[in-house]
Design a protein around this motif. Structure first.
Motif, short mmCIF file in Angstrom:
data_model
loop_
_atom_site.label_atom_id
_atom_site.label_comp_id
_atom_site.label_asym_id
_atom_site.label_seq_id
_atom_site.Cartn_x
_atom_site.Cartn_y
_atom_site.Cartn_z
N LEU A 1 -2.68 43.79 19.37
CA LEU A 1 -3.17 45.20 19.83
C LEU A 1 -4.74 45.21 19.70
O LEU A 1 -5.45 45.64 20.50
CB LEU A 1 -2.55 46.19 18.67
CG LEU A 1 -2.96 47.55 18.99
CD1 LEU A 1 -2.20 47.98 20.22
CD2 LEU A 1 -2.25 48.48 18.14
N ILE B 1 -12.44 49.76 14.68
CA ILE B 1 -11.88 50.99 14.56
C ILE B 1 -10.26 50.97 14.43
O ILE B 1 -9.46 51.44 13.76
CB ILE B 1 -12.13 52.04 15.79
CG1 ILE B 1 -13.66 52.46 15.49
CG2 ILE B 1 -11.32 53.20 15.68
CD1 ILE B 1 -14.21 53.14 16.39
N ALA B 2 -10.12 49.96 15.41
CA ALA B 2 -8.36 49.73 15.69
C ALA B 2 -7.95 48.99 14.29
O ALA B 2 -6.64 49.54 13.92
CB ALA B 2 -8.25 48.73 16.66
N ILE C 1 -9.05 49.63 11.44
CA ILE C 1 -8.80 50.53 10.32
C ILE C 1 -7.64 51.73 10.57
O ILE C 1 -6.86 51.91 9.68
CB ILE C 1 -10.21 51.51 10.58
CG1 ILE C 1 -11.48 50.69 10.22
CG2 ILE C 1 -10.02 52.68 9.55
CD1 ILE C 1 -12.84 51.56 10.32
N ALA C 2 -7.37 51.88 12.03
CA ALA C 2 -6.30 52.59 12.24
C ALA C 2 -4.98 52.05 11.82
O ALA C 2 -3.95 52.68 11.37
CB ALA C 2 -6.34 53.01 13.68
N THR C 3 -4.83 50.59 12.05
CA THR C 3 -3.54 50.15 11.68
C THR C 3 -3.31 50.06 10.13
O THR C 3 -2.42 50.34 9.72
CB THR C 3 -3.61 48.61 12.17
OG1 THR C 3 -4.72 48.02 11.78
CG2 THR C 3 -3.36 48.54 13.67
N GLN D 1 -4.57 52.49 8.08
CA GLN D 1 -4.09 53.73 7.72
C GLN D 1 -2.59 54.05 8.15
O GLN D 1 -2.04 54.65 7.43
CB GLN D 1 -5.13 54.70 8.48
CG GLN D 1 -6.43 54.59 7.94
CD GLN D 1 -6.58 55.52 6.85
OE1 GLN D 1 -5.69 55.98 6.23
NE2 GLN D 1 -7.90 55.75 6.24
N ALA D 2 -2.31 53.63 9.26
CA ALA D 2 -1.10 53.99 9.76
C ALA D 2 -0.17 53.32 8.92
O ALA D 2 1.02 53.92 8.65
CB ALA D 2 -0.72 53.05 11.30
#
Lengths: 417, 330, 289
Positions: free
Chosen positions: B107, B118-119, B121-123, B125-126
Motif C-alpha cells: 500500500l 502519511i500513509a 502514520i495512517a496504518t 493509527q488504523a
C-alpha cells in the motif's frame, strides 16, 4: 495525528535543593553530572535528609492531559501530610514525620511504570498512593505488588481488587457507581430510558459494564450503550445518536474535555435529557468553570465529596484557602487515605512496608480524618475493598457540588430541573 | 557511509566497549540508572531497526509503531491465552510483523515522499483503532497486565533489572551486526542508491520494489522484537501504548539526530536524547509541563537546520579535519 | 428516520467546514512549497488562544478576533517560511518533514508551558443556541463558522485565479523552474503561501472558539482529519481538499450514527486507505509525485 505526548519533567525523588541562580551554568552542570554519576554508583543518597521520617510515595499526573487534576491531587497530598505531621506525626515511631515523595507520571502508562519503579527502588517507601486514572493505577499497582509495597488508591476500576494483596481501595468501586447512577435516574423519572456513552479505556469500560449488568435489576431500561474514543472534534454525531435513541436520561462516563463538549452540544440541540455525568471529569471545579450555568442541576456520582462530614468541610476550607477551589473528589479522598496510612503506621509501629500492609489489612476506623468517607467507616476486606464503601450521588448547585443521594449521605435536597 | 574495515584499532575499541557494557550492571547499583541504560539500549535498537529502512533507503516511515504493537500483542496473546513463552512469542511476533509489512508495504510503497510518510502514520493509527475496538481477542482499550510470575526466566520475567539489561543489550547487538553486515554488502549499496535516487537506481538495474519490500520486512521483524521486550518489561499492554505514535517518532528521531544511515547513528542519538531528558528532569522539577519536549524539539530543529547528517556527520567531519591536519603537524 | 440522517449530514457538514479551513492550508503549502506542514494543527491552536485572550481580557467576540488572529498568523507564516523552511528546501524531503514536525512539537509544548493543560472556554450569547428548521437543529456558532469558512475558501479561490500574485503561486506550484524563468521570486511566493495557509488555520481557531474549548493539544484532533482530507482530495488541490473535508465530516458523522461512536475515525481511515490503495493520487486527480 492523534498523539499522546509525554510531557515535562518529573520531580527528582526527594530533592528539595534548588540551585541558586548565582551559580554559573558550568558549576550546575558539573554538580548535576556528579550527583547523577554518584547516584548511579549508589554512593550518594539522592535525598538529603536523615532516615528518621517515614517515606510515602505519591504518583500523580501533574503534566499531560490529566494535569489539572494531578496538580490538585498533589496539593491535597501535601496538605494531608502537613496535617498529620502537625498533629504529632506517628507517635509509635517516636513522633516520626511523614515525608511525601512526589512523582509525576505524565498521564502516561509507560512513565507510570518507570516512575513507580524508580520511586520504590530509589527510596525506602512505606506505602504509595496514586494515580487518579485507573489505567495508570493498574500499572502502579502491578509494580507495587511485585515490590511488596502497599498501594492505597481512590481509583475505581474493579480490576484493582483482583489477584492483589498489596492494593487497598477505601472508596467505592466502578460497579458501585453504576448502581448509584441507575438509582438516581429513578429519582428524576419513573420510567428512565437511559443512553449510556463512555470513553473506551479502563475507566469508562468498567463503569459502563456495571451499568449494563445492573440495569435490569434496578428496573432501568438502557436504550443506547455506546463506547467512544475520547478526544473528538465534535459531539454532535454522538448527541444526535442519543436523540434518536429516544432516551430521557444520559449517562456519560467521560473525561473532562469530552464532557464539556457533550453538555454544551446537548444544550445546542435542545435535547431534554437529564444528564448524569458519572464521576471523572464531572466532579471537578474545572467542569463548572468551562461549562458555567449549564452545569446547574446536573447530577453525578463521586466516591467522596467535601460535605461528607464536618472533618471533610474543615479540610475543604483549608484547601480552598490554598488553591482557590473547592476540594474535589479524588483530592479529598487522598487526604483520607493519608490518614489511613498514618493509622496503619501507628498500629504497625514500623515503617516496614510489609508490616504496614498487615496493619492496613486489619484497619477499622470510624472517626477522625481517616474515616472521611461516605458512611464514615473504613474497614478492608480480604480483597482490599472497604466493606462499607459506597458512592454518593452529587449535584451541581450554585457552582458547588452537593451530596444528594442516598438519603443517609444527602446534605442538600435534590433539585429537580 | 561505509565503516572502516576491521582494523586492529577498531577491534580493540570494540572489545573494550563490549567489556564495559557487559560489566556495567555489575558495577552500577542504582536501579534508576540501570533503567536509563535499558531505555537507551532499547531505543537504540528500535532506532537501528528503523534506520535500515529509513536511514539507508530513505523510506521515511513514521508508522513503525504498527510493528512494535503487533510484536507486543502477538507475544502477549500467546502467553496469556496459550501459555507460550514470550521468547517464542517474540519470534512469532517478528514473523507476524514481517507478514504484516507485506500488505502495508504494498500500500505505502506506491507513494513517494511525504505521501509515503502519511500513509505509514495512517496504518499505525488504523491498527491502534482496530485493537481499541475489538476486545474479543485482545482486551480492547483497557489492555491487560502480564501475570506476575516472580522469577521466570523462561517466561521472560526476571527479578533483577540487570537481566532485562542483558536482553536489551543482546537485541541491540543483533541489530547492529545486521546493520553492519548489510552496510558492507551489495544490499547496503543498493539501499543507499535507492535512498538517493530511486529512479536512477532502477535505471541501472536495481530491483527497487523488491529491495524495499525485503528491507521493510527485516525492519518490521526487529521492531516487533522490541515490542515484546517492552511489554515484558513494563508488565502492561494496551493499544495506546503499543501503537503509540511516540514510538514511531522516537525511532526516527534518534536516527536523524544521531546520524541517519550510519551504523552508530541511532545509538548516539538515543544517548543524547535520553541523557538530555534525564538531566532536564533533575534540573527543572515537576512544576512546568512541556519543557522537556520543547528542548527535544529545539534540538531536532537545530540538527535539521544546521547538521542534517546528524551527530555522526559532525563526528566524521571532525575526524576528517583532524586527519587532514595531521600531515601539517609532522 | 430521515430526520436522523439529515441531522447527521448537517452535523458532518458543519464540522467539515472547519476541517476544510485546516486542510486547505495544508494543501496550499504542499502545492506551492511542496512540503507537508505537520504543524498546521498547532497554528489552529494559536488562533484559538489569541481569540481566548482577546475575549477574556477585552471581551472581544471570537468572530471579531478573526481580524486579529488572521493577520498575526499571516505574519508568523511569512517568518517561518523566510527563516526556517527556506533553509531546508531541497531535493531531500527528510529535513522538511522533520522540521515541520519539530515545529509542531515545539509549539505544542511551548503552549503547555505557557498556558498549562487547562481548558479555556469562551461563552458567547450564541454559543449554545441553535436554529430550528423543521425537526433539525443547526447550532448557530457552527453555522457561522461554516459560512465564514466557505467564504474564506471562496476568497482564496478568487485570489488564486484572478490576482497576479495568486497566479504566480499557481505557476510556482505547477513548475517552479519555469516560474523562476518567468521572473517569479519563489521565496516571495512561498512566504505568501505560508502566510495564507496559517491565516486560514488561525481563522479556524477563532471560529472554533465559541463552541470548542482551547487547550494545547487541540490542534492534534483537527489536524488528523485535515491530513486525511488533503490526501483524499489530492495533495495540492484546494477544491479537492475542501470537498474531501466536507465529505469526511459527513462520513464521520454517519459512521458514528450507524457503525458506532468509536468508529468514526475508523470509517475515515478506511476511506483513506482505500483511496491510497486504488487511487493513490487522491480523488482530485493529478500526479502522485
Amino acid at each position: 495525528m492523534k498523539r499522546t505526548r509525554k510531557d515535562s519533567a518529573g520531580d527528582k525523588a526527594g530533592q528539595n535543593h534548588v540551585p541558586s541562580r548565582r551559580q554559573s551554568r558550568r558549576e550546575l552542570l558539573i554538580k548535576t553530572g556528579g550527583l547523577l554519576a554518584a547516584g548511579a554508583f549508589g554512593a550518594v543518597p539522592l535525598r538529603g535528609w536523615a532516615a528518621d521520617p517515614v517515606n510515602i510515595g505519591a504518583l500523580y499526573p501533574t503534566t499531560g492531559s490529566m494535569a489539572q487534576i494531578g496538580v490538585g491531587c498533589v496539593a491535597a497530598a501535601k496538605l494531608a501530610v502537613e496535617m498529620v505531621n502537625d498533629a504529632g506525626g506517628i507517635k509509635s515511631l517516636g513522633g516520626a514525620k511523614l515525608n511525601l515523595i512526589i512523582s509525576d507520571v505524565q498521564s502516561d502508562t509507560t512513565v507510570t511504570r518507570t516512575e513507580t519503579d524508580r520511586l520504590i527502588t530509589g527510596n525506602k517507601l512505606s506505602a504509595i498512593h496514586g494515580c487518579y486514572a485507573s489505567a495508570l493505577t493498574l500499572i502502579a499497582s502491578e509494580v507495587a505488588e511485585r515490590a511488596k509495597v502497599p498501594l492505597i488508591t481512590g481509583s475505581s476500576s474493579d480490576q484493582l481488587n483482583k489477584g492483589r494483596t498489596y492494593t487497598f481501595t477505601p472508596f467505592a468501586r466502578a460497579s458501585q457507581f453504576a448502581r448509584a447512577q441507575l438509582q438516581m435516574s429513578k429519582l428524576v423519572s419513573d420510567t428512565p430510558k437511559v443512553a449510556v456513552i463512555f470513553e473506551n479505556t479502563a475507566f469508562g469500560t468498567s463503569t459502563s459494564n456495571g451499568l449494563k449488568e445492573l440495569a435490569p435489576a434496578e428496573g432501568v431500561e438502557i436504550v443506547m450503550f455506546e463506547p467512544y474514543s475520547a478526544g473528538f472534534t465534535d459531539a454532535s454525531p454522538l448527541v444526535n445518536k442519543v436523540k434518536s435513541s429516544g432516551a430521557n436520561a444520559l449517562f456519560s462516563v467521560s473525561y473532562l474535555n469530552d464532557l464539556i463538549l457533550i453538555v454544551r452540544t446537548v444544550k445546542q440541540f435542545g435535547l431534554n435529557v437529564s444528564i448524569n455525568g458519572g464521576s471523572g471529569g464531572f466532579v471537578i471545579p474545572d467542569f463548572y468553570k468551562n461549562v458555567g450555568k449549564l452545569a446547574e442541576g446536573l447530577q453525578g456520582v463521586a466516591h467522596w465529596n467535601h460535605d461528607v462530614s464536618d472533618d471533610a468541610q474543615k479540610v475543604n476550607t483549608e484547601f480552598k484557602k490554598r488553591t482557590g477551589e473547592f476540594l474535589f473528589e479524588y483530592a479529598g479522598g487522598l487526604v483520607a487515605q493519608t490518614f489511613l496510612l498514618a493509622d496503619a503506621l501507628e498500629r504497625a509501629g514500623s515503617a516496614d512496608p510489609q508490616k504496614v500492609r498487615e496493619a492496613l489489612s486489619t484497619l477499622d476506623v470510624s472517626s477522625g480524618y481517616a474515616a472521611m468517607a461516605p458512611g464514615g467507616k473504613v474497614k478492608f476486606g480480604p480483597d482490599g475493598k472497604n466493606i462499607y464503601g459506597h458512592p454518593v450521588g452529587v449535584q451541581w448547585q450554585d457552582g458547588d457540588l452537593a451530596s444528594v443521594f442516598p438519603k443517609e449521605d444527602a446534605r442538600k435536597p435534590l433539585l429537580k430541573i | 557511509m561505509m565503516t572502516h574495515g576491521l582494523s586492529t584499532r577498531s577491534v580493540v575499541l570494540l572489545a573494550i566497549g563490549i567489556a564495559v557494557l557487559v560489566a556495567l550492571p555489575l558495577l552500577v547499583k542504582s536501579s534508576f540508572a540501570i533503567d536509563i541504560f535499558i531505555r537507551i539500549l532499547l531505543f537504540s535498537f528500535i532506532g537501528a531497526a528503523w534506520n535500515l529502512m529509513g536511514g539507508y533507503a530513505k523510506q521515511l516511515s513514521l508508522g513503525h509503531a504498527a510493528y512494535f504493537g503487533l510484536g507486543a500483542y502477538t507475544s502477549t496473546i500467546l502467553q496469556i491465552d496459550f501459555n507460550i513463552s514470550p521468547w517464542i512469542g517474540m519470534i512469532a511476533g517478528g514473523v507476524v510483523a514481517m507478514l504484516a509489512s507485506l500488505p502495508i508495504g504494498w500500500l505505502c510503497f506506491r507513494l513517494r515522499g511525504p505521501y509515503f510518510t502519511i500513509a505509514t502514520i495512517a496504518t499505525a493509527q488504523a491498527l491502534m483503532l482496530i485493537f481499541l475496538k475489538f476486545r474479543d481477542f485482545a482486551w480492547g482499550a483497557e489492555g491487560t497486565t502480564i501475570p506476575n510470575l516472580g522469577s521466570a526466566p523462561l517466561m521472560m520475567q526476571f527479578e533483577t533489572k540487570a537481566a532485562y539489561y542483558y536482553v536489551a543489550l543482546g537485541l541491540l547487538a543483533v541489530a547492529l551486526i545486521i546493520t553492519w553486515l548489510i552496510e558492507r554488502s551489495w544490499i547496503g549499496y543498493y539501499l543507499v542508491a535507492i535512498g538517493e535516487d530511486e529512479d536512477a537506481a532502477e535505471a541501472i538495474g536495481v530491483n527497487a520494489p523488491r529491495m524495499k519490500r525485503d528491507i521493510y520486512m527485516i525492519s518490521a521483524f526487529l521492531t516487533a522484537l522490541a515490542g515484546t521486550f517492552y511489554t515484558q518489561y513494563i508488565y502492561f499492554i494496551d493499544p495506546a501504548t503499543a501503537f503509540s505514535f511516540n514510538i514511531s517518532i522516537e525511532a526516527a528521531l534518534v536516527s536523524i539526530v544521531g546520524g541517519i544511515g550510519t551504523l552508530w547513528g541511532p545509538v548516539i542519538g538515543t544517548i543524547l536524547l535520553e541523557t538530555t531528558s534525564t538531566l532536564l528532569q533533575s534540573w527543572l522539577g515537576s512544576s512546568i509541563g512541556g519543557v522537556q519536549l520543547t528542548v527535544y524539539a529545539l534540538i531536532l530543529m537545530a540538527v535539521i537546520l544546521w547538521r542534517p547528517t546528524g551527530l555522526m556527520g559532525m563526528i566524521d567531519e571532525a575526524r576528517h579535519r583532524f586527519a587532514a591536519s595531521k600531515p601539517a603537524q609532522a | 428516520m430521515w430526520e436522523t440522517v439529515a441531522q447527521a449530514v448537517i452535523n458532518g457538514l458543519l464540522i467539515g467546514g472547519i476541517y476544510a479551513l485546516v486542510s486547505i492550508g495544508v494543501t496550499l503549502i504542499f502545492g506551492v512549497v511542496k512540503i507537508v506542514n505537520f504543524a498546521q494543527g498547532e497554528f489552529v491552536m494559536i488562533g484559538m488562544y489569541i481569540s481566548f485572550f482577546l475575549a477574556n481580557q477585552f471581551g472581544i467576540d471570537p468572530l471579531l478576533s478573526l481580524f486579529v488572529s488572521m493577520p498575526v498568523l499571516f505574519v508568523i507564516g511569512v517568518l517561518i517560511q523566510h527563516f526556517l523552511i527556506r533553509r531546508v528546501l531541497g531535493p531531500n524531503d527528510m529535513p522538511q518533514i522533520f522540521l515541520t514536525f519539530a515545529l509542531s512539537l515545539l509549539l505544542l509544548n511551548l503552549a503547555l508551558m505557557l498556558f498549562t493543560a487547562n481548558y479555556r472556554t469562551v461563552h458567547t450569547s450564541y454559543s449554545d443556541e441553535a436554529l430550528h428548521v423543521g425537526g433539525l437543529y443547526i447550532p448557530v456558532a457552527k453555522l457561522i463558522a461554516f459560512v465564514v469558512a466557505m467564504a474564506l475558501s471562496g476568497a482564496l479561490w478568487v485570489f488564486l485565479h484572478t490576482t497576479d500574485l495568486g497566479k504566480a503561486m499557481r505557476a510556482a506550484a505547477q513548475n517552479r523552474d519555469v516560474a523562476m524563468l518567468m521572473g517569479i521570486n519563489p521565496n516571495r511566493v512561498f512566504c505568501v503561501a505560508l502566510g495564507i495557509a496559517l491565516a486560514l488555520a488561525g481563522a479556524a481557531g477563532s471560529l472554533l472558539m465559541p463552541f470548542y474549548s482551547a487547550y494545547p493539544f487541540v490542534g492534534q484532533v483537527f489536524v488528523l482529519m485535515a491530513f486525511v482530507a488533503v490526501v483524499l482530495g489530492t495533495l495540492g488541490n484546494v477544491i479537492g481538499a475542501l470537498i474531501a473535508s466536507l465529505m469526511m465530516g459527513i462520513a464521520e458523522s454517519l459512521g458514528v450514527q450507524y457503525v458506532g461512536a468509536d468508529s468514526g475515525l475508523i470509517v475515515v481511515f478506511a476511506m483513506l486507505l482505500l483511496t491510497l490503495a486504488f487511487k493513490p493520487t487522491g480523488l482530485g486527480g493529478g500526479r502522485a509525485r
